[in-house]
Design a protein around this motif. Sequence first.
Motif, PDB file in Angstrom:
ATOM      1  N   PRO A  12       0.668   1.951  -1.288  1.00  0.00           N
ATOM      2  CA  PRO A  12       1.290   3.108  -0.628  1.00  0.00           C
ATOM      3  C   PRO A  12       2.046   2.743   0.645  1.00  0.00           C
ATOM      4  CG  PRO A  12      -1.105   3.193  -0.423  1.00  0.00           C
ATOM      5  CD  PRO A  12      -0.786   2.137  -1.432  1.00  0.00           C
ATOM      6  N   LEU A  13       1.544   1.750   1.394  1.00  0.00           N
ATOM      7  CA  LEU A  13       2.258   1.343   2.601  1.00  0.00           C
ATOM      8  C   LEU A  13       3.593   0.699   2.239  1.00  0.00           C
ATOM      9  CD1 LEU A  13       2.061   1.256   5.686  1.00  0.00           C
ATOM     10  CD2 LEU A  13       1.128  -1.052   5.478  1.00  0.00           C
ATOM     11  N   PHE A  14       3.596  -0.103   1.172  1.00  0.00           N
ATOM     12  CA  PHE A  14       4.850  -0.686   0.693  1.00  0.00           C
ATOM     13  C   PHE A  14       5.847   0.408   0.329  1.00  0.00           C
ATOM     14  CE2 PHE A  14       7.407  -1.833  -3.044  1.00  0.00           C
ATOM     15  CZ  PHE A  14       8.123  -2.909  -2.550  1.00  0.00           C
ATOM     16  N   ILE A  15       5.379   1.429  -0.384  1.00  0.00           N
ATOM     17  CA  ILE A  15       6.251   2.532  -0.773  1.00  0.00           C
ATOM     18  C   ILE A  15       6.784   3.250   0.464  1.00  0.00           C
ATOM     19  CG2 ILE A  15       6.286   4.824  -1.863  1.00  0.00           C
ATOM     20  CD1 ILE A  15       4.318   3.701  -3.934  1.00  0.00           C
ATOM     21  N   GLY A  16       5.886   3.543   1.426  1.00  0.00           N
ATOM     22  CA  GLY A  16       6.310   4.252   2.624  1.00  0.00           C
ATOM     23  C   GLY A  16       7.349   3.485   3.418  1.00  0.00           C
ATOM     24  N   ILE A  17       7.121   2.190   3.620  1.00  0.00           N
ATOM     25  CA  ILE A  17       8.043   1.372   4.409  1.00  0.00           C
ATOM     26  C   ILE A  17       9.386   1.217   3.707  1.00  0.00           C
ATOM     27  CG2 ILE A  17       8.469  -0.966   5.265  1.00  0.00           C
ATOM     28  CD1 ILE A  17       5.481  -1.167   5.867  1.00  0.00           C
ATOM     29  N   ILE A  18       9.360   0.873   2.423  1.00  0.00           N
ATOM     30  CA  ILE A  18      10.600   0.587   1.699  1.00  0.00           C
ATOM     31  C   ILE A  18      11.395   1.854   1.442  1.00  0.00           C
ATOM     32  CG2 ILE A  18      11.588  -0.393  -0.401  1.00  0.00           C
ATOM     33  CD1 ILE A  18      10.377  -2.421   1.516  1.00  0.00           C
ATOM     34  N   LEU A  19      10.719   2.941   1.037  1.00  0.00           N
ATOM     35  CA  LEU A  19      11.448   4.184   0.773  1.00  0.00           C
ATOM     36  C   LEU A  19      12.117   4.699   2.045  1.00  0.00           C
ATOM     37  CD1 LEU A  19      12.131   6.358  -1.338  1.00  0.00           C
ATOM     38  CD2 LEU A  19      10.085   7.589  -0.605  1.00  0.00           C
ATOM     39  N   ALA A  20      11.412   4.631   3.168  1.00  0.00           N
ATOM     40  CA  ALA A  20      11.988   5.085   4.433  1.00  0.00           C
ATOM     41  C   ALA A  20      13.207   4.248   4.807  1.00  0.00           C
ATOM     42  CB  ALA A  20      10.937   5.021   5.542  1.00  0.00           C
ATOM     43  N   ALA A  21      13.114   2.944   4.646  1.00  0.00           N
ATOM     44  CA  ALA A  21      14.250   2.079   4.975  1.00  0.00           C
ATOM     45  C   ALA A  21      15.420   2.318   4.035  1.00  0.00           C
ATOM     46  CB  ALA A  21      13.822   0.610   4.917  1.00  0.00           C
ATOM     47  N   LEU A  22      15.148   2.443   2.743  1.00  0.00           N
ATOM     48  CA  LEU A  22      16.228   2.642   1.771  1.00  0.00           C
ATOM     49  C   LEU A  22      16.929   3.977   1.965  1.00  0.00           C
ATOM     50  CD1 LEU A  22      14.555   1.239  -1.473  1.00  0.00           C
ATOM     51  CD2 LEU A  22      16.422   0.207  -0.167  1.00  0.00           C
ATOM     52  N   SER A  23      16.216   4.973   2.484  1.00  0.00           N
ATOM     53  CA  SER A  23      16.873   6.253   2.745  1.00  0.00           C
ATOM     54  C   SER A  23      18.006   6.092   3.754  1.00  0.00           C
ATOM     55  CB  SER A  23      15.859   7.286   3.248  1.00  0.00           C
ATOM     56  OG  SER A  23      15.419   6.999   4.557  1.00  0.00           O
ATOM     57  N   GLN A  24      17.881   5.102   4.649  1.00  0.00           N
ATOM     58  CA  GLN A  24      18.935   4.824   5.621  1.00  0.00           C
ATOM     59  C   GLN A  24      19.969   3.850   5.078  1.00  0.00           C
ATOM     60  OE1 GLN A  24      18.773   6.796   8.467  1.00  0.00           O
ATOM     61  NE2 GLN A  24      17.159   7.556   7.112  1.00  0.00           N
ATOM     62  N   PHE A  25      19.524   2.867   4.289  1.00  0.00           N
ATOM     63  CA  PHE A  25      20.460   1.906   3.702  1.00  0.00           C
ATOM     64  C   PHE A  25      21.315   2.531   2.603  1.00  0.00           C
ATOM     65  CE2 PHE A  25      17.404  -1.622   5.074  1.00  0.00           C
ATOM     66  CZ  PHE A  25      18.143  -1.897   6.214  1.00  0.00           C
ATOM     67  N   SER A  26      21.026   3.774   2.238  1.00  0.00           N
ATOM     68  CA  SER A  26      21.902   4.489   1.306  1.00  0.00           C
ATOM     69  C   SER A  26      23.243   4.817   1.942  1.00  0.00           C
ATOM     70  CB  SER A  26      21.227   5.781   0.842  1.00  0.00           C
ATOM     71  OG  SER A  26      21.156   6.719   1.907  1.00  0.00           O
ATOM     72  N   GLY A  27      23.299   4.798   3.269  1.00  0.00           N
ATOM     73  CA  GLY A  27      24.553   5.031   3.966  1.00  0.00           C
ATOM     74  C   GLY A  27      24.669   6.387   4.623  1.00  0.00           C
ATOM     75  N   ILE A  28      23.605   7.188   4.616  1.00  0.00           N
ATOM     76  CA  ILE A  28      23.696   8.550   5.126  1.00  0.00           C
ATOM     77  C   ILE A  28      24.136   8.595   6.579  1.00  0.00           C
ATOM     78  CG2 ILE A  28      21.188   8.531   5.572  1.00  0.00           C
ATOM     79  CD1 ILE A  28      23.465  11.582   4.823  1.00  0.00           C
ATOM     80  N   ASN A  29      23.536   7.790   7.417  1.00  0.00           N
ATOM     81  CA  ASN A  29      23.878   7.879   8.834  1.00  0.00           C
ATOM     82  C   ASN A  29      25.182   7.159   9.156  1.00  0.00           C
ATOM     83  OD1 ASN A  29      21.986   9.550  10.204  1.00  0.00           O
ATOM     84  ND2 ASN A  29      20.418   8.054   9.705  1.00  0.00           N
ATOM     85  N   ALA A  30      25.621   6.249   8.287  1.00  0.00           N
ATOM     86  CA  ALA A  30      26.960   5.695   8.460  1.00  0.00           C
ATOM     87  C   ALA A  30      27.990   6.803   8.316  1.00  0.00           C
ATOM     88  CB  ALA A  30      27.209   4.603   7.419  1.00  0.00           C
ATOM     89  N   ILE A  31      27.763   7.714   7.376  1.00  0.00           N
ATOM     90  CA  ILE A  31      28.686   8.833   7.175  1.00  0.00           C
ATOM     91  C   ILE A  31      28.555   9.836   8.315  1.00  0.00           C
ATOM     92  CG2 ILE A  31      29.206  10.808   5.678  1.00  0.00           C
ATOM     93  CD1 ILE A  31      28.477   9.021   3.293  1.00  0.00           C
ATOM     94  N   ILE A  32      27.334  10.083   8.788  1.00  0.00           N
ATOM     95  CA  ILE A  32      27.141  11.020   9.892  1.00  0.00           C
ATOM     96  C   ILE A  32      27.765  10.476  11.182  1.00  0.00           C
ATOM     97  CG2 ILE A  32      25.388  12.019  11.425  1.00  0.00           C
ATOM     98  CD1 ILE A  32      23.637  12.426   8.978  1.00  0.00           C
ATOM     99  N   TYR A  33      27.532   9.184  11.474  1.00  0.00           N
ATOM    100  CA  TYR A  33      28.052   8.606  12.703  1.00  0.00           C
ATOM    101  C   TYR A  33      29.561   8.346  12.627  1.00  0.00           C
ATOM    102  CZ  TYR A  33      23.138   7.484  13.628  1.00  0.00           C
ATOM    103  OH  TYR A  33      21.778   7.534  13.809  1.00  0.00           O
ATOM    104  N   TYR A  34      29.990   7.821  11.462  1.00  0.00           N
ATOM    105  CA  TYR A  34      31.365   7.323  11.356  1.00  0.00           C
ATOM    106  C   TYR A  34      32.216   8.148  10.397  1.00  0.00           C
ATOM    107  CZ  TYR A  34      29.522   3.138  13.654  1.00  0.00           C
ATOM    108  OH  TYR A  34      28.944   2.271  14.537  1.00  0.00           O
ATOM    109  N   GLY A  35      31.811   9.397  10.139  1.00  0.00           N
ATOM    110  CA  GLY A  35      32.561  10.230   9.214  1.00  0.00           C
ATOM    111  C   GLY A  35      34.046  10.304   9.518  1.00  0.00           C
ATOM    112  N   PRO A  36      34.431  10.626  10.761  1.00  0.00           N
ATOM    113  CA  PRO A  36      35.865  10.666  11.074  1.00  0.00           C
ATOM    114  C   PRO A  36      36.574   9.332  10.841  1.00  0.00           C
ATOM    115  CG  PRO A  36      34.623  11.814  12.762  1.00  0.00           C
ATOM    116  CD  PRO A  36      33.615  11.125  11.883  1.00  0.00           C
ATOM    117  N   THR A  37      35.894   8.223  11.152  1.00  0.00           N
ATOM    118  CA  THR A  37      36.498   6.910  10.932  1.00  0.00           C
ATOM    119  C   THR A  37      36.762   6.676   9.453  1.00  0.00           C
ATOM    120  OG1 THR A  37      35.306   6.041  12.861  1.00  0.00           O
ATOM    121  CG2 THR A  37      36.206   4.427  11.314  1.00  0.00           C
ATOM    122  N   ILE A  38      35.784   7.025   8.607  1.00  0.00           N
ATOM    123  CA  ILE A  38      35.941   6.864   7.164  1.00  0.00           C
ATOM    124  C   ILE A  38      37.077   7.741   6.648  1.00  0.00           C
ATOM    125  CG2 ILE A  38      34.827   7.224   4.922  1.00  0.00           C
ATOM    126  CD1 ILE A  38      32.153   6.586   6.324  1.00  0.00           C
TER     127      ILE A  38
END
Length: 465
Positions: free
Chosen positions: A264-290
């Motif tokens: 479960p710790l592996f799932i928690g750590i990896i799922l949380a990290a992958l939610s960010q590596f999907s690019g969501i906050n790149a779009i939130i932070y850099y949306g106008p640039t994109i």
Amino acid sequence: MQKDNSIQLGQLALIVITATLGGFLFGFDTAVISGTISFVKVQFNMGSLMEGWYVSSALLGCIAGVAVSGKLGNILGRKKVMLIAAFLFAISAFGCAFTQGSFMLICFRLIGGLGIGMASVICPMYIAEIAPSQLRGKLVTYYQLAITIGILVAYFSNSTIQAGAAVSTTGGGWMHLIFSEEAWRGMFVVGIIPALVFLIMVFLIPESPRWLALKKRTSEAENVLFKISGAEHAKSELKVIQDSLENTSNKKLKDLFKGNMRRPLFIGIILAALSQFSGINAIIYYGPTILEKAGFQLGDALGGQVTIGMVNMLFTFVAIYFIDKVGRKPLLLWGIGGAILSLILASILFSANISNGWVVLVPVILFIACFSFSFGPVTWVIISEIFPTNYRSEAVAVSTMSLWIANWIVGQFFPLLLHGAGASVTFLVFALFSAYAFYLTWKKIPETKGKSLEEIEKFWRLENT
């Protein structure tokens, strides 16, 4: 029914609105930077690396805020930590708006990040600890919704200020400087208002009854519960809290990585990290640039960002409605699957040079919609459910730290990837990370819908035998 009728809705509403303001500021402070990047880069002559520091400095603050919030929350109480977070939000917004140099601008962003990190841990915890048990899940969900509303308001205010600055050519004084000549300052000024409101409202709410009970302040804890739910419920709830505290044994951090906890710790750590590596906050932070790379003018790009924020908020309601009806895994699989297709489509469009105009906004919006009913809210639900009771707070903290570290990595290195490899490769990288998240969900994550926490804990024990 008797207990529901005894709930003091006015007092409870004040508590929830105040705590969710922390989520609103979390979302606002995270997203407001997207509208300022183009202006700040020019004014302070930032290169790609310095631009990354400007964006990611708040994320470093978040990591530090998460690291200290648990200990501070136990020593000072939940309410005092919220006061500290509110103060940090206000200082950051004021400092960013009026600073005269890039170094101090980054420092004030770091201070705001400390507030975000503290709020991300303390505010939902406070709601969970103070809400009546029959309403807890619903009320905690409002915190996630408040984050999306904060993001939307930041996008809308950025777009409005940019539009006003574009047509204002005359004038003088501070107002003209802040909202016209250097419009990015006005974008930060807007954040001062909710930060001050949050700071004032925190003084009006009570301390968490669970923390009061932990500190042996039993009568105060019972009084808080009485004000929320009435005398009968207060006594029974206090008894549950005291029994829980008595039955909780001290655990060491290293125990999280042993035996039943490893999967479960592996799932928690990896799922949380992958939610960010999907690019969501790149779009939130850099949306106008994109969007500028797709041929939008800056004003149009910020307007497109408002559309992204609206979709982000509206599709969060989809998760709220379906998560206890269809389950966690189906939402994740459908959402991540849609996100992968969206990212691949965006990559193809940029690669084929047919991404000019509004066509590129379609896969971006589709990605946001898929993320908002799956990766975004469901990740938090899963990491709060899959850990045994004795380890839950420590394991959730470790998973949250993983999320913020991944968030910082994306914020720091996304400009280099975007400018060096191009938008097509960047979106393809996000798609590959999302594909692994799909596999992880399909093969490794159990369905927890309708199961008690004890049943989930038993599942891990059986898996390890």
